[in-house]
Design a protein around this motif. Structure first.
Motif, PDB file in Angstrom:
ATOM      1  N   ALA A   6      25.823  46.221   0.224  1.00 51.03           N
ATOM      2  CA  ALA A   6      27.485  46.111   0.768  1.00 51.03           C
ATOM      3  C   ALA A   6      27.110  44.029   0.043  1.00 51.03           C
ATOM      4  CB  ALA A   6      27.628  44.975   2.263  1.00 51.03           C
ATOM      5  N   ARG A   7      25.855  44.020  -0.768  1.00 49.89           N
ATOM      6  CA  ARG A   7      26.106  42.074  -1.177  1.00 49.89           C
ATOM      7  C   ARG A   7      26.107  41.751  -2.965  1.00 49.89           C
ATOM      8  NH1 ARG A   7      19.300  42.526  -1.946  1.00 49.89           N
ATOM      9  NH2 ARG A   7      19.190  43.827   0.056  1.00 49.89           N
ATOM     10  N   TYR A   8      26.865  43.044  -3.321  1.00 46.46           N
ATOM     11  CA  TYR A   8      27.181  42.904  -4.388  1.00 46.46           C
ATOM     12  C   TYR A   8      29.424  42.600  -4.307  1.00 46.46           C
ATOM     13  CZ  TYR A   8      23.493  45.261  -5.873  1.00 46.46           C
ATOM     14  OH  TYR A   8      21.548  45.085  -5.682  1.00 46.46           O
ATOM     15  N   ASP A   9      28.930  41.216  -3.381  1.00 46.18           N
ATOM     16  CA  ASP A   9      30.555  41.320  -3.772  1.00 46.18           C
ATOM     17  C   ASP A   9      31.200  40.383  -4.588  1.00 46.18           C
ATOM     18  OD1 ASP A   9      29.020  39.172  -3.137  1.00 46.18           O
ATOM     19  OD2 ASP A   9      29.587  38.662  -1.015  1.00 46.18           O
TER      20      ASP A   9
ATOM     21  N   ARG B 165      27.537  48.637  12.318  1.00 47.44           N
ATOM     22  CA  ARG B 165      27.395  49.620  12.113  1.00 47.44           C
ATOM     23  C   ARG B 165      25.774  49.646  12.124  1.00 47.44           C
ATOM     24  NH1 ARG B 165      27.958  50.366   6.750  1.00 47.44           N
ATOM     25  NH2 ARG B 165      28.999  48.345   7.021  1.00 47.44           N
TER      26      ARG B 165
ATOM     27  N   PHE C 226      30.871  41.789   5.932  1.00 48.11           N
ATOM     28  CA  PHE C 226      30.908  40.940   5.619  1.00 48.11           C
ATOM     29  C   PHE C 226      31.702  39.804   5.841  1.00 48.11           C
ATOM     30  CE2 PHE C 226      31.686  45.734   3.284  1.00 48.11           C
ATOM     31  CZ  PHE C 226      30.879  44.583   2.070  1.00 48.11           C
TER      32      PHE C 226
ATOM     33  N   PRO D 221      23.912  36.265   2.436  1.00 46.86           N
ATOM     34  CA  PRO D 221      23.801  36.734   1.831  1.00 46.86           C
ATOM     35  C   PRO D 221      24.321  38.003   1.313  1.00 46.86           C
ATOM     36  CG  PRO D 221      23.015  34.563   1.881  1.00 46.86           C
ATOM     37  CD  PRO D 221      23.014  35.318   3.307  1.00 46.86           C
ATOM     38  N   LYS D 222      23.274  38.904   1.823  1.00 46.34           N
ATOM     39  CA  LYS D 222      23.394  40.413   1.776  1.00 46.34           C
ATOM     40  C   LYS D 222      24.333  40.650   2.374  1.00 46.34           C
ATOM     41  CE  LYS D 222      19.407  40.237   3.891  1.00 46.34           C
ATOM     42  NZ  LYS D 222      18.898  38.353   4.274  1.00 46.34           N
ATOM     43  N   ASN D 223      25.066  40.215   3.472  1.00 46.70           N
ATOM     44  CA  ASN D 223      27.257  41.262   4.156  1.00 46.70           C
ATOM     45  C   ASN D 223      25.811  41.748   4.965  1.00 46.70           C
ATOM     46  OD1 ASN D 223      28.986  39.892   2.863  1.00 46.70           O
ATOM     47  ND2 ASN D 223      29.110  41.185   0.872  1.00 46.70           N
ATOM     48  N   PHE D 224      24.275  41.381   4.934  1.00 56.45           N
ATOM     49  CA  PHE D 224      24.056  42.040   6.186  1.00 56.45           C
ATOM     50  C   PHE D 224      23.144  41.239   7.207  1.00 56.45           C
ATOM     51  CE2 PHE D 224      21.409  43.931   3.886  1.00 56.45           C
ATOM     52  CZ  PHE D 224      19.951  43.866   4.030  1.00 56.45           C
TER      53      PHE D 224
ATOM     54  N   ASN E 117      25.833  44.894   9.927  1.00 56.61           N
ATOM     55  CA  ASN E 117      26.397  44.595   8.507  1.00 56.61           C
ATOM     56  C   ASN E 117      27.674  44.515   8.508  1.00 56.61           C
ATOM     57  OD1 ASN E 117      24.556  46.966   6.534  1.00 56.61           O
ATOM     58  ND2 ASN E 117      24.530  47.647   8.991  1.00 56.61           N
TER      59      ASN E 117
ATOM     60  N   ARG F 125      19.623  45.947  11.137  1.00 56.74           N
ATOM     61  CA  ARG F 125      20.412  45.411   9.919  1.00 56.74           C
ATOM     62  C   ARG F 125      21.838  45.231  11.104  1.00 56.74           C
ATOM     63  NH1 ARG F 125      19.603  47.460   4.153  1.00 56.74           N
ATOM     64  NH2 ARG F 125      17.581  46.855   4.078  1.00 56.74           N
TER      65      ARG F 125
ATOM     66  N   SER G  69      24.579  49.582   3.126  1.00 57.41           N
ATOM     67  CA  SER G  69      24.472  48.082   3.782  1.00 57.41           C
ATOM     68  C   SER G  69      23.665  47.432   2.434  1.00 57.41           C
ATOM     69  CB  SER G  69      23.406  48.470   4.773  1.00 57.41           C
ATOM     70  OG  SER G  69      22.474  47.221   5.456  1.00 57.41           O
ATOM     71  N   ASN G  70      22.732  48.559   1.418  1.00 51.22           N
ATOM     72  CA  ASN G  70      22.206  47.247   0.291  1.00 51.22           C
ATOM     73  C   ASN G  70      22.783  47.079  -0.414  1.00 51.22           C
ATOM     74  OD1 ASN G  70      19.065  48.008   1.129  1.00 51.22           O
ATOM     75  ND2 ASN G  70      19.247  50.237   1.181  1.00 51.22           N
TER      76      ASN G  70
ATOM     77  N   PHE H 228      21.612  49.355  12.099  1.00 43.72           N
ATOM     78  CA  PHE H 228      20.591  49.850  12.029  1.00 43.72           C
ATOM     79  C   PHE H 228      18.801  49.562  11.943  1.00 43.72           C
ATOM     80  CE2 PHE H 228      22.044  50.341   7.506  1.00 43.72           C
ATOM     81  CZ  PHE H 228      21.054  50.594   7.457  1.00 43.72           C
TER      82      PHE H 228
END
Lengths: 481, 466
Positions: free
Chosen positions: A320-323, B263, B79, B84-87, B77, B75, A317-318, B265
């Motif tokens: 995931a922002r690296y897109d 997902r 894309f 911005p955070k993809n969650f 999750n 969160r 999850s953390n 959590f």
């Protein structure tokens, strides 16, 4: 000019005018220049460090108020944001990322006139325990250049032990400060969860990780903790420690303290040299008046599995922002539909990060969560209960920091499972939010061994007192640079 | 059966849900209202806006929902370029009741609509599509909206007709506005998805509905579509459909959103928030009076007709004006002015913003009518002028010469004149007193409507001798 002094000695020397910050910092940069081709601790060096030191000397001379660090040269793990500096996480994904803000710990150290000599190497996104997973090449152990320095804060430990800085900041998610500290014969400390603000630390597994100092002495660690701990409005998980002074009373001793020796951490798979050092540490502590007794913690054997399940889930999850949309590396967007673009752009992650992204997509997914992620959370909660019970009987828990000696570069990199097991003694403190410290204790065949002490939540001060007592029982040889 | 998921932005808050950027992002240049937190830069962490938690709790309480003592954030999750955070940081109740609101209900007329839950979450950014064809289409992202506090209200599938949906949404937006938590008239401040199913068919979710007006249409379209399929014995499949704003129809979404695995959590960066009984008591005490209670009070205390009280209480703008201007004796008159004269003049947001009317003006108007200084007719002209200029009523009366002719001798003179001119009508009035109104009208004509009606009537009767 002697670079081999502690942080507290540095401050004292500068204060009384025996040395200047400028000279010391210049000498430190020279040391980096001389040693780092071989050791590769640094990913970037602050070219303005000497100018900054000169400014601090001016402040001292003019009688202006000077911060408590007096221009002390500190290295920073490259997952901590320093404004206008590259912060790469040792990843191709962030190769050109320049942080637009300071992490809270950086802001605090700047206010105290610390100087950041450079950003140091790590496993990519802090995933690993050898620093071999850095996208920019591994660091080497100063005690034996064929060996790994540990990780993921390998660059921090190397730079402290090779006199390329006086102190360093790393981050510890499952032992990432304590493990390299043990392998490089430095002090490495992971505080109680929430004692140090994580704002500006690039998250790997945010529910269990903490920033921690790596230093040459336990007193230096207490000093660093004074500088960077405390509540922060930017990190809702921080705890108000009421400006605790961790240095005062550090020499209180450990007479009458009850220490539990964790049976599961000195059993199967332990290197005989590590076991004998541990036994030596126990008898030394007993001779100081501590009461040592073995304790069995059933849940420890599940801790590594739980640790990797939880960290992979959070990392999935953390990261995931690296897109590669808002920042990242050069990669043309045109002609791609969103999903195909990100899957292609995210191929810039290295092998270990990719492995954990895949695990992190799987273990919490519907249909699997019950078997893996939720079960891991149950282990975490049972382990916490078990440790809490242990702290009803004991003031401290002891084990070796790592069950094995530093191993050769490349030796375990292709065997992730055996690599994971190296974490067995360190992950418990993270999963249970307890403070833990690794103290350099022995050198066996030229390779360092560290002893780990763990204390109950917010007993960080008591932990540092015990670590100081243990540190005073040995005199270790100098690193053969 | 129709169920709703309503998203309401807490536009009245100062800052976003997790950072100091403005909650009301309107009026900014593209990507101007952003910071490291709301665009999810590496190392940034959410900083929970405690005020948002309070406002969301107030909404839950106003909709009669249960409110847990401890709430948590999770969160979600996936894309998507607007995330911005993809969650997304949101709430849910699958691991126990940790959402800001649990089950509750709202009365729509005599029908009870049940609320499933209320959750507090962050709004994503906004996508802007450019380019004429799908071949050269580019997608741009504006993150000004990202992180805006959003309350999601989920209902049970309790609606049976599009009309019920519409009525519910009207009541809901009145409640939210009355609570002072949101301004539903702002564009995009309230949005809704609908789940529609007919007997024997699967559930269909309709997304992307821009306004409540379109929601009613979309639901209507979807019911018709499903019934037509059903009558031809074509299976209604479970799917997500999008509302096509231009063609006013629902279209099947090709994206596989329903297959996404979020997902969920726990968000470790936000500790559990304790909302203890003392906090709840305090929030209740700070809550504005409910629309229902206001209406009851208007009827019982001031004897305002129920229909008038309904209009007055459900619109916060009107009820605020009323509350700040009325006294025991003029309440009915003020209610009357607001619901008959004012309503048509300030029916849009723009007109309300432009209006210079103050509660003080209303009080003056009502008092002047009651003391016969101003006729009802003239008061309408005066109100127009007040809205435009904001001048004092006394000045407007003077400037526009609106004051009542209530001087007996002056009025008597005019009446004498009318009687001499309208001999036939005077005769008629003598035989049929009901027709005296014609003569009153003539007096009004001569005085441009400013004659005191009661005095005119009395003087007329006296002079004619009836």
């Amino acid at each position: 000019m002697n670079l081999k002094i502690s942080a507290l000695d540095y401050i004292q020397e500068v204060k009384i005018g025996n040395i200047s910050a400028e000279d010391f910092v210049a000498k430190t940069l020279e040391q980096i220049h001389n040693e780092d081709d071989k050791l590769h601790a640094f990913l970037s060096v602050n070219e303005k460090a000497v100018d900054q030191a000169r400014d601090i000397d001016k402040k001292i001379k003019s009688g202006e108020k000077v911060g408590d660090c007096f221009g002390m040269p500190i290295s920073i793990k490259d997952n901590l944001c320093i404004k206008d500096s590259k912060t790469t996480c040792a990843s191709k994904m962030l190769e050109n990322f320049i942080a637009p803000y300071d992490a809270t710990v950086i802001r605090k150290l700047k206010q105290q006139d610390a100087i950041f000599v450079g950003k140091v190497n790590m496993d990519e996104f802090a995933m690993g325990l050898t620093t071999e997973f850095s996208a920019f090449g591994p660091s080497k152990n100063p005690w034996n250049n064929d060996c790994v320095p540990g990780g993921s804060s390998g660059g921090s430990a190397v730079s402290v032990s090779a006199f390329e800085c006086v102190a360093s900041l790393g981050s510890d998610t499952g032992g990432s400060v304590r493990n390299p500290a043990s392998f490089c014969s430095a002090v490495g400390f992971k505080p109680t969860y929430g004692l140090i603000s994580r704002f500006g630390l690039i998250s790997y597994a945010n529910s269990i990780e903490q920033i921690g100092p790596l230093t040459r002495t336990v007193k230096d660690t207490a000093f660093m903790l004074n500088m960077i701990s405390g509540i922060d409005p930017n990190d809702n998980t921080t705890i108000d420690n009421k400006n605790e002074d961790y240095l005062s009373g550090i020499d209180s001793g450990i007479e009458g303290k009850k220490i539990g020796i964790i049976k599961e951490m000195i059993g199967e798979g332990i290197d005989p040299a590590v076991l004998s050092a541990t036994k030596d540490a126990i008898s030394k502590l007993e001779s100081l008046g501590a009461i040592c007794e073995e304790i069995s913690l059933d849940m420890v054997k599940y801790s590594v599995a739980a640790y990797y399940t939880i960290t992979a889930t959070e990392a999935g999850s953390n990261l995931a922002r690296y897109d590669n949309i808002r920042y990242g590396y050069d990669f043309p967007l045109e002609g791609y539909e969103f999903n195909s673009y990100i899957s292609k752009a995210r191929r810039n992650f290295g092998p270990e990060v990719t492995r954990r992204m895949i695990i992190g997509g799987f273990v919490p997914s519907s249909g699997q969560a019950g078997k893996y992620f939720l079960k891991a959370l149950k282990v975490k909660s049972k382990l916490t209960n078990e440790i809490n019970d242990a702290f009803k009987r004991f003031d401290l828990l002891l084990s070796p920091t790592v069950p094995v000696l530093p191993f050769k570069l490349g030796e375990k990199i292709d065997d992730p499972v055996s690599l994971f097991l190296v974490d067995i003694n360190t992950v418990t403190a993270n999963l249970t939010e307890k403070p833990a410290i690794s103290v350099p204790f022995a050198i066996s065949n030229g390779l360092p061994i560290g002893i780990q002490l763990m204390a109950d939540t917010l007993q960080d001060k008591q932990l540092l007192q015990a670590a100081y007592a243990l540190e005073q029982t040995v005199r270790l040889p100098e690193v053969p640079l | 059966m129709i169920g709703l998921e309503i998203h309401c932005q807490l536009t009245n808050l100062n800052s976003k849900l997790f950072c100091p950027c403005k909650a009301n992002y309107r009026g900014f240049e593209i990507n101007e209202n952003i910071c490291p937190i709301c665009i999810g830069l590496p190392g940034s962490m959410p900083r929970l806006n405690q005020e948002a938690v309070k406002k969301a709790t107030i909404i839950a309480m106003a909709l009669n929902c249960s409110t847990p003592e401890k709430i948590a954030f999770f969160r979600k999750n996936y894309f998507y370029p607007d995330l911005p955070k993809n969650f997304q940081i949101t709430q849910l109740n699958i691991y126990g009741d940790t959402s800001v609101g649990g089950t509750g209900s709202v009365m729509v007329g005599d029908k009870k609509i049940n609320i499933t839950r209320i959750q507090l979450e962050e709004d994503p950014g906004r996508l802007i599509y450019e380019g004429s064809s799908s071949k050269n289409q580019i997608t741009l992202v504006d993150y000004n909206r990202a992180g805006t506090p959003l309350v999601e209200i989920v209902t049970e599938p309790d609606f049976e007709t599009p009309k019920e949906v519409r009525d519910f949404l009207n009541i809901l937006s009145d409640i939210l506005e009355n609570l002072g938590v949101a301004d539903p008239s702002l564009e995009g401040a309230m949005r809704a998805d609908a789940n529609v199913s007919i007997k024997g068919g699967k559930k269909v979710e309709i997304k992307n509905i821009g306004s409540f007006h379109d929601l009613e249409k979309a639901v209507h379209f979807e019911i018709t579509r499903q019934e037509s399929l059903h009558s031809r014995e074509i299976e209604i499949i479970q799917e997500t459909r999008h509302w096509d704003d231009k063609r006013k129809i629902t279209v099947s979404s090709r994206s596989k959103e329903e297959e996404l695995d979020y997902r969920y959590f726990l968000e470790g960066d936000i500790p559990w928030v304790i909302i203890d009984p003392a906090t709840k008591t305090k929030l209740i005490s700070e809550m504005p009076e409910s629309i229902v209670s206001k209406k009851e009070r208007y009827v019982s205390k001031y004897h305002i007709p129920a229909q008038v009280a309904d209009v007055l209480s459900s619109d916060k703008y009107y009820s605020d004006l009323f509350e700040d201007s009325h006294t025991e004796s003029n309440a009915k008159e003020i209610a009357n002015i607001i619901t008959t004269d004012l309503m048509g003049l300030v029916d849009t947001r723009e007109k309300r913003e432009a209006s210079k009317l103050t509660p003080h003006h209303l009080k003056d108007l009502a008092d002047s009518i009651q003391s016969s200084k101003l006729s009802r007719n003239s008061s309408k002209n005066a109100l127009h002028e007040i809205l435009k200029t904001g001048k004092d009523l006394s000045i407007i009366i003077k400037e526009l010469d609106l004051g009542n002719v209530s001087d007996e001798s002056e009025l008597s003179g005019i009446i004498t004149q009318v009687i001499s001119e309208e001999a036939q009508a005077v005769e008629q009035t003598r035989s049929n007193p009901q027709t005296i109104n014609y003569l009153v009208g003539k007096v009004m004509q001569k005085t441009k409507g400013k004659a005191d009606p009661t005095l005119t009537l009395n003087l007329l009767k006296k002079q004619i001798g009836i």
